[in-house]
Motif scaffolding. Structure first.
Motif, PDB file in Angstrom:
ATOM      1  N   PHE A 156       0.971  -0.976  -0.572  1.00 49.47           N
ATOM      2  CA  PHE A 156       0.056  -0.079  -0.118  1.00 49.47           C
ATOM      3  C   PHE A 156       1.082   1.345  -0.240  1.00 49.47           C
ATOM      4  N   ASN A 214       0.237   5.043  -0.504  1.00 42.94           N
ATOM      5  CA  ASN A 214      -1.224   4.354  -0.373  1.00 42.94           C
ATOM      6  C   ASN A 214      -2.137   5.287  -1.827  1.00 42.94           C
ATOM      7  N   SER A 215      -1.788   6.260  -2.646  1.00 43.68           N
ATOM      8  CA  SER A 215      -2.625   7.114  -3.290  1.00 43.68           C
ATOM      9  C   SER A 215      -2.778   6.204  -4.064  1.00 43.68           C
ATOM     10  N   ASN A 314     -10.258   4.333  -3.186  1.00 45.37           N
ATOM     11  CA  ASN A 314      -9.430   5.584  -2.622  1.00 45.37           C
ATOM     12  C   ASN A 314     -10.135   5.818  -1.382  1.00 45.37           C
ATOM     13  N   ALA A 317      -7.009   4.893   0.576  1.00 44.42           N
ATOM     14  CA  ALA A 317      -6.257   5.542   1.142  1.00 44.42           C
ATOM     15  C   ALA A 317      -5.815   6.528   1.009  1.00 44.42           C
TER      16      ALA A 317
END
Length: 457
Positions: A156, A214-215, A314, A317
């Motif tokens: 991640f 994590n994006s 998302n 994230a």
């Protein structure tokens, strides 16, 4: 199952080789892009042994096979004389019948889908490690924990690199350029500057630093730009120096623009998506839970669930947790319970086998065999699943349960309900809601489905 026979009949009923533009598959469906979607004889297609159902969505003729779809896909490719596609998700082509909305989300899903298996695996591992540390069975200082957590959290953290590669493949550009852009976003020195709140400039232009670990969306947008730049550069750079000069020019243009413009804008959009999801949920969590818990599987029927995957990822994230996917998980248990209840009521060996096998598949997180093998054909099990899922969804929302990772469903989702800071109400809600979601439809289906019920025509 004779998948060779299935493939031959299927190709014939959709109009033969000459009517097939391309074919791919997802977890349970063969997805045909046809030259003329009015040619297929859908009634005959549904009667082919091994076919669970048919749906038309996003300009695709989707044939539901179940979890053995890859075997059918191999035979179809063999007969058509084509090579398997690089990813098991559908190709976005110039099909004019697919709307802009469908094309956009199919594109995003096509980028994310190839890494979903690994994403599920590492998400489950993170949950298991959180559970082990919560019960003091494993220390965070332990070498075993450190090594397992390295790949579970590392995936991640370095997600921009992985998605950069996948996005470049989807955009038909150099995947190593995509990975390099992702690496720049999570480069340790850049991360340190962000954490320390340091102000930097690029050629005297202020850079708005943010956290890209994590994006999801920033790297996809950046690689889209890189693919565009790369194609233009190749037209002007001599072939003798393209090997190194094309990546050099592409990266030199794209990476600064990513930090200056694309990254901040896409991060802002990501935050809006996450906060919008929360706002809808926050307006009335219980009503949201009841509606999604009852009727989410209708979205699956139309093949539109992949459009929501990027948003759900998302949420994880951006916020580190997601209440929406926590609700959706109960719908899987509801269908599994309905299938088992159907099986218990039947004396016919074929029906019993169908119910138990698809119910077990549902407990492992795959619902489409239940939907097209039992729920839709007999209708009452689906109604039972609506009721059980709605009740369990409302309970999940009322208890403010959240998932802390994205990955498996049903039984495999259990570790994802474990808060990294320690087991809390989310895991308790998972146990309660999942039990209700499973047993209410099981009981209702057993009580109200007759052994003599016929297929709904």
């Amino acid at each position: 199952m004779d998948y060779s026979s299935l493939a031959k009949q299927l190709i014939s009923e959709v109009g033969g080789k000459e009517n097939i533009r391309n074919v791919t598959h997802c977890m349970t469906r063969l997805r045909f892009v046809l030259k003329d979607d009015k040619v297929p004889n859908t009634k005959n297609v549904k009667q082919i042994p091994g076919v669970l159902g048919v749906t038309i969505s996003g300009g695709q003729y989707q044939v539901i096979i179940g979890t053995e779809v890859s075997k059918a896909y191999d035979k179809v490719c063999e007969i058509l004389g084509i090579q398997e596609q690089q990813t098991p998700e559908e190709i976005i082509d110039d099909n004019e019948k697919a709307g802009l909305f469908n094309r956009f989300f199919k594109l995003i899903s096509g980028i994310i889908f190839p890494v979903m298996g690994v994403m599920a695996a590492v998400g489950i591992m993170k949950g298991l490690l959180a559970g082990l540390t919560s019960f003091n069975l494993l220390s965070t200082e332990n070498g075993t924990y450190q090594i397992l957590y390295a790949f579970a959290d590392g995936f991640f953290y370095f997600l921009p690199i992985i998605l950069g590669f996948s996005a470049a493949v989807k955009f038909k550009s150099n995947p190593y350029i995509g990975a390099t852009i992702g690496a720049a976003l999570v480069y340790p020195n850049i991360v340190t500057l962000y954490n320390e709140g340091t102000n930097i400039t690029f050629m005297k232009i202020p850079v708005v630093l943010t956290s890209y670990g994590n994006s999801v969306f920033p790297i996809i947008a950046a690689v889209a730009l890189a693919a565009y730049v790369e194609r233009r550069v190749k037209k002007v750079v001599p072939s003798s120096v393209q090997l190194f000069l094309t990546p050099f020019i592409t990266l030199s243009i794209t990476v600064p623009l990513t930090f200056l413009v694309i990254g901040p804008i896409m991060t802002y959009i990501s935050d809006i998506l996450a906060s919008s999801t929360q706002a809808i949920y926050g307006f009335s969590p219980i009503i949201t839970g009841i509606i999604l818990g009852a009727f989410w599987q209708l979205v699956v029927i139309f093949g539109l669930h992949y459009a929501f995957i990027p948003i759900l990822i998302n949420n994880i994230a951006t916020m580190g947790e997601d209440p929406i996917n926590a609700i959706l998980n109960v719908t899987v248990f509801a269908l599994a319970g309905a299938a088992i209840g159907f099986a218990l009521k039947q004396k016919d060996k074929v029906k019993r086998s169908l119910g138990f096998s698809t119910g077990l598949t549902g407990l492992f997180g795959v619902t489409e065999p239940i939907i097209y093998g039992i729920a839709l054909p007999y209708k009452k099990p689906f109604i039972a699943a609506f009721i059980g899922g709605g009740i369990a969804g409302g309970i999940t929302a009322a208890m403010n349960a959240k998932m802390f990772g994205f990955g498996g469903n049903a039984l495999f989702a259990a570790p994802l309900f474990i808060n990294p800071e320690g087991i809390d109400v989310s895991f308790t809600a998972y146990l309660i809601a999942s039990t209700i979601a499973f047993f209410v439809p099981l009981l209702l289906t057993y009580l109200f489905v007759s052994r003599d019920d016929e297929l709904v025509k």
